[in-house]
Every structure is written in structure tokens, then in C-alpha cells.
Design a protein around this motif. Structure first.
Motif, short mmCIF file in Angstrom:
data_model
loop_
_atom_site.label_atom_id
_atom_site.label_comp_id
_atom_site.label_asym_id
_atom_site.label_seq_id
_atom_site.Cartn_x
_atom_site.Cartn_y
_atom_site.Cartn_z
N GLU A 3 -7.56 21.13 12.15
CA GLU A 3 -6.85 22.01 11.22
C GLU A 3 -5.36 21.68 11.17
O GLU A 3 -4.75 21.67 10.10
N GLU A 4 -4.79 21.42 12.34
CA GLU A 4 -3.36 21.08 12.39
C GLU A 4 -3.09 19.74 11.72
O GLU A 4 -2.05 19.55 11.07
N ILE A 5 -4.02 18.80 11.87
CA ILE A 5 -3.86 17.50 11.22
C ILE A 5 -3.87 17.65 9.71
O ILE A 5 -3.01 17.10 9.00
N ASP A 6 -4.85 18.41 9.21
CA ASP A 6 -4.93 18.63 7.76
C ASP A 6 -3.66 19.30 7.23
O ASP A 6 -3.13 18.92 6.18
N LYS A 7 -3.19 20.29 7.98
CA LYS A 7 -1.99 21.02 7.55
C LYS A 7 -0.77 20.11 7.51
O LYS A 7 0.03 20.15 6.56
N ALA A 8 -0.64 19.27 8.54
CA ALA A 8 0.52 18.37 8.60
C ALA A 8 0.48 17.33 7.48
O ALA A 8 1.50 17.04 6.85
N LEU A 9 -0.70 16.77 7.22
CA LEU A 9 -0.81 15.76 6.16
C LEU A 9 -0.62 16.38 4.78
O LEU A 9 -0.06 15.74 3.88
N ASP A 10 -1.08 17.61 4.61
CA ASP A 10 -0.87 18.29 3.32
C ASP A 10 0.61 18.56 3.08
O ASP A 10 1.06 18.66 1.93
N ALA A 11 1.36 18.69 4.18
CA ALA A 11 2.79 19.01 4.06
C ALA A 11 3.67 17.76 4.05
O ALA A 11 4.90 17.87 4.21
N PRO B 295 9.86 0.86 5.04
CA PRO B 295 9.93 2.25 4.60
C PRO B 295 8.57 2.76 4.10
O PRO B 295 7.94 2.13 3.24
N PRO B 296 8.09 3.87 4.64
CA PRO B 296 6.84 4.46 4.17
C PRO B 296 7.06 5.22 2.87
O PRO B 296 8.20 5.52 2.49
N THR B 297 5.99 5.52 2.18
CA THR B 297 6.08 6.30 0.95
C THR B 297 6.30 7.77 1.26
O THR B 297 7.09 8.45 0.61
N TYR B 298 5.56 8.25 2.27
CA TYR B 298 5.65 9.66 2.67
C TYR B 298 5.82 9.76 4.18
O TYR B 298 5.52 8.81 4.92
N VAL B 299 6.29 10.92 4.60
CA VAL B 299 6.44 11.20 6.03
C VAL B 299 5.77 12.54 6.34
O VAL B 299 6.01 13.54 5.66
N ALA B 300 4.91 12.53 7.36
CA ALA B 300 4.29 13.76 7.86
C ALA B 300 4.63 13.86 9.34
O ALA B 300 4.67 12.85 10.04
N LYS C 101 0.83 -1.20 0.00
CA LYS C 101 0.00 0.00 0.00
C LYS C 101 0.87 1.25 0.00
O LYS C 101 2.05 1.20 0.34
N GLU C 102 0.26 2.36 -0.39
CA GLU C 102 0.94 3.65 -0.28
C GLU C 102 0.79 4.12 1.16
O GLU C 102 -0.31 4.30 1.66
N VAL C 103 1.92 4.33 1.83
CA VAL C 103 1.90 4.55 3.27
C VAL C 103 2.47 5.93 3.61
O VAL C 103 3.52 6.33 3.09
N THR C 104 1.77 6.62 4.52
CA THR C 104 2.29 7.87 5.09
C THR C 104 2.52 7.64 6.58
O THR C 104 1.61 7.22 7.30
N ALA C 105 3.74 7.87 7.02
CA ALA C 105 4.04 7.78 8.44
C ALA C 105 3.79 9.16 9.06
O ALA C 105 4.46 10.13 8.71
N PHE C 106 2.80 9.23 9.94
CA PHE C 106 2.42 10.49 10.58
C PHE C 106 2.88 10.42 12.03
O PHE C 106 2.26 9.74 12.86
N LEU C 107 3.98 11.11 12.33
CA LEU C 107 4.65 10.91 13.62
C LEU C 107 4.69 12.18 14.45
O LEU C 107 4.54 13.30 13.94
N ASP C 108 4.90 11.98 15.77
CA ASP C 108 5.00 13.11 16.69
C ASP C 108 6.21 13.97 16.36
O ASP C 108 7.21 13.49 15.79
N GLY C 109 6.12 15.24 16.75
CA GLY C 109 7.23 16.16 16.50
C GLY C 109 8.23 16.18 17.63
O GLY C 109 8.59 17.25 18.12
#
Length: 380
Positions: free
Chosen positions: A258-266, A239-244, A215-223
Motif C-alpha cells: 500500500e505504501e509503495i502504491d501511494k508513493a508511486l502515485d505521488a 536525470p529521471p523523468t519523475y521522482v518518487a 525510457k521514461e524513468v521514475t527514481a524511487f528513492l529512500d526517504g
């Protein structure tokens, strides 16, 4: 028939009681009232004329005869004003004979029909309001039920051999998001994000490895440092495809929608991602307006006082600055084309002024806590 209908068009109702020494009929009483009040007032106030014009309504007589006497009530609706109505009522009391019989008429009261109407309006308004509130309450309950039903449709589930926390659609989604823990999954669900699964630990589970391979994977991790470590682990085995990343110092579970949308868009491709989140751009300490003001003041030997509400006072000579400050109130910032001295700092501290910006700062000046001192060259 209701009084409001019976006295339609009337403002007031005269109610009088009478006693007659003899047996009489209704028409005798009415005739006596009309006959004995005739000529007392100008023609326009005579009862016959008032009835013709509709200013006095139909006069009702209720009576009962017993033991050679008659008692009863007179009801007369009036659309005259207060004074004229009272005059007519008083005239009725002058009737002392009905036919050959002596009589006595006494006005019991004059009521305002509109008071009754207003009362009925108020009562009806209360009734409408109660019905409205009940109806709205039922509608709100219905809406809440619908929302709760919808909420129940999207609940985190357990997925894979390790029973990882995930959204119900995780197996059907072509694009998925990997987060660190269960709380992250729940927060993304609340924000309307689907296709989410949690690692629930630093070690990468086999289920996650299988998903990243197909699958196409985005790793969405804490800052934070923990997010850095998990990203390093993922890069080695799944390895993920993208990193947020969440903003620096924040965790995914505490982000707003709003912060979630912004982070995933980036999100960035893995090869462009770094272990540490990008540092946030530091905001300038002073606004562009203040910077421009220092440029305007340069070479003028003038000063400007800025109030707590952001308004600027008129420019004054630097030579008058200290004395001006002693009499000033609500000043938060001083900008002037001159040297910041110890005397000026002491005066500013006494007046609770936060910041002083001068062309330069005198050598050896002691700057106390609570007062920020800057030169034109060192604003940010």
C-alpha cells in the motif's frame, strides 16, 4: 441384512433367550407368546393389535433342538416408548409352556436401535471429515504449487554490463523505475511492480544512463539522506523523468504494498522534486472534540473528566474539582475553565492522570514528569 435395515422404524429391540423341555418348532414358540400374553393388558397393548398397528415388528425366532430340549432366542423390534416396551418384554417372560412342554423365557436385554444409528452416523461423519480434510489438503497443496510456480516466474535477474539487479522485463518496459539496491527490487516484485532496476551504489552506472536516455524513468528513492544524495547524482548524469520518495525515515525495501502504491502515485516531475522528502504533516496533539470542549467550557467555571475509554463525566464546578479527582478512577484527561495549580497537578499525578487542560497555568508551577499541562491557548 444390516440391523438398521432389519429393524427400520423400530426404536428398541427386545432380545430374550428361551429353554423348552421338548422339541418344538418356531411357530409353536410364536403361538405360545401371542396366546399366553393375550388378555394380560388392555386390547391396545396386546401383541396382535400392536403388530397390526406396526408398533411391534415381526418377531424372529432362532432355535436349535438337542437331546429332547430346545433352546433359542427371540428378537422383537418395538416402536413403543420405553415403559411400554419394557412391559411387553416382561410379559414375554410369563410364557411358561410351549405346547405341552414346559418353557422358560428370560429377557437378555433391550437395546436402543437409535444408539447404533447414532454410532454409525458418528463413524460416517468421521470418515467424511477425514476425506474432506485430505481433499482440502490436496487442494491447498495444489494451490501452493501454482503460487510457487508463479513466484518462480518473477525473479530478479542481472542486467547490463554491471550486472545490476532488475526485473526480467526491464529491457521490454517503456517505463522503468530506478531504485537504490537489490532489496528494493525484491520488495517491489513482491508488491507486483515490474520494470524495476537497482543502481546498487551512489555512482550512476552506465547501464542506468543508457536507460534514462531512451525510457521514461521514475527514481524511487529512500526517504533519508542517502536518497537525497542519489537523487543529486542522478540529476547530474542521468536525470529521471519523475521522482518518487519513500515516507520520511523509511526505506523502499521496508515499505508495504500500500505504501509503495501511494508513493508511486505521488511521484512528481523532476523539476518539481526536491532533494529532501516532503515533511510529513504533523497531526494535531488534541482532537477536534477536545478543542471544541475547551471552547464550550470557556467562561463557565466548570470541569469535565474524560475516562480512559473516551467517555466524559458530567460537568462539575471547578471548586469541587480536586475533591472529585480524589474519588475518581480511570481518568486520563481533565479539561476545566480555571487555573492549573500545583495542588491540582499533585492530585492528578497521584491518580495517574496524563493530561490537564486549563484556561491558564499558574505562574511558577512545577510540572512533574508524566503529567502534561496545557492552557486553552496552547493546545497544539
Amino acid at each position: 441384512m444390516k440391523d438398521t435395515e432389519k429393524f427400520a422404524g423400530a426404536k428398541y429391540v427386545i432380545k430374550a433367550n428361551f429353554t423348552i423341555e421338548g422339541v418344538v418348532e418356531k411357530h409353536d414358540v410364536i403361538g405360545a407368546i401371542f396366546g399366553q400374553t393375550e388378555g394380560l393388558f388392555p386390547k391396545e397393548l396386546e401383541l396382535r393389535e400392536l403388530q397390526k398397528s406396526g408398533k411391534i415388528g415381526r418377531i424372529d425366532i432362532n432355535l436349535k433342538s438337542s437331546k429332547d430340549s430346545t433352546r433359542g432366542t427371540i428378537i422383537a423390534p418395538s416402536s413403543l416408548d420405553r415403559a411400554e416396551t419394557a412391559l411387553i418384554a416382561a410379559a414375554m417372560e410369563t410364557v411358561d409352556r410351549v405346547g405341552p412342554c414346559e418353557s422358560k423365557i428370560n429377557v437378555e436385554n433391550i437395546t436402543d436401535v437409535r444408539v447404533e444409528k447414532r454410532q454409525k452416523i458418528v463413524e460416517r461423519a468421521k470418515e467424511l471429515m477425514r476425506d474432506w480434510v485430505v481433499k482440502d489438503g490436496q487442494e491447498i497443496e495444489k494451490l501452493l504449487d501454482e503460487v510457487q510456480k508463479e513466484d518462480k516466474k518473477i525473479k530478479a535477474v542481472h542486467y547490463g554490463r554491471e550486472r545490476l539487479t532488475a526485473t526480467p522485463d526491464i529491457s521490454k518496459s517503456d517505463e522503468i523505475i530506478i531504485v537504490e539496491g537489490r532489496a528494493d527490487v525484491n520488495n517491489l516484485i513482491k508488491s507486483g511492480v515490474t520494470g524495476v532496476i537497482a543502481m546498487e551504489g551512489v555512482k550512476v552506472p552506465k547501464t542506468i544512463r543508457n536507460l534514462t536516455s531512451r525510457k521514461e524513468v521514475t527514481a524511487f528513492l529512500d526517504g533519508d539522506r542517502g536518497g537525497d544524495l542519489i537523487l543529486q547524482e542522478l540529476m547530474q548524469v542521468a536525470p529521471p523523468t519523475y521522482v518518487a520518495r519513500a515516507p520520511r525515515g523509511k526505506e523502499v525495501e521496508e515499505l508495504s504494498p500500500e505504501e509503495i502504491d501511494k508513493a508511486l502515485d505521488a511521484k512528481r516531475p523532476l523539476e518539481d522534486a526536491k532533494a529532501k522528502p516532503e515533511p510529513e504533516e504533523k497531526a494535531p496533539r488534541f482532537s477536534e472534540e477536545i478543542v471544541n470542549l475547551t471552547n464550550d467550557l470557556r467562561g463557565t467555571l466548570e470541569a469535565v473528566l474524560i475516562k480512559t475509554d473516551g467517555k466524559q463525566d458530567e460537568r462539575i464546578p471547578v471548586s469541587e474539582l480536586v475533591e472529585k479527582l480524589k474519588d475518581a478512577n480511570d481518568v486520563k484527561l481533565v479539561v476545566f475553565d480555571g487555573i492549573v495549580t500545583g495542588r491540582l497537578i499533585d492530585t492528578a499525578r497521584e491518580k495517574n492522570i496524563d493530561t490537564i487542560i486549563g484556561e491558564r497555568v499558574a505562574e511558577g508551577v512545577r510540572i512533574p514528569r508524566g503529567v502534561e499541562v496545557r492552557s486553552f491557548k496552547n493546545l497544539n
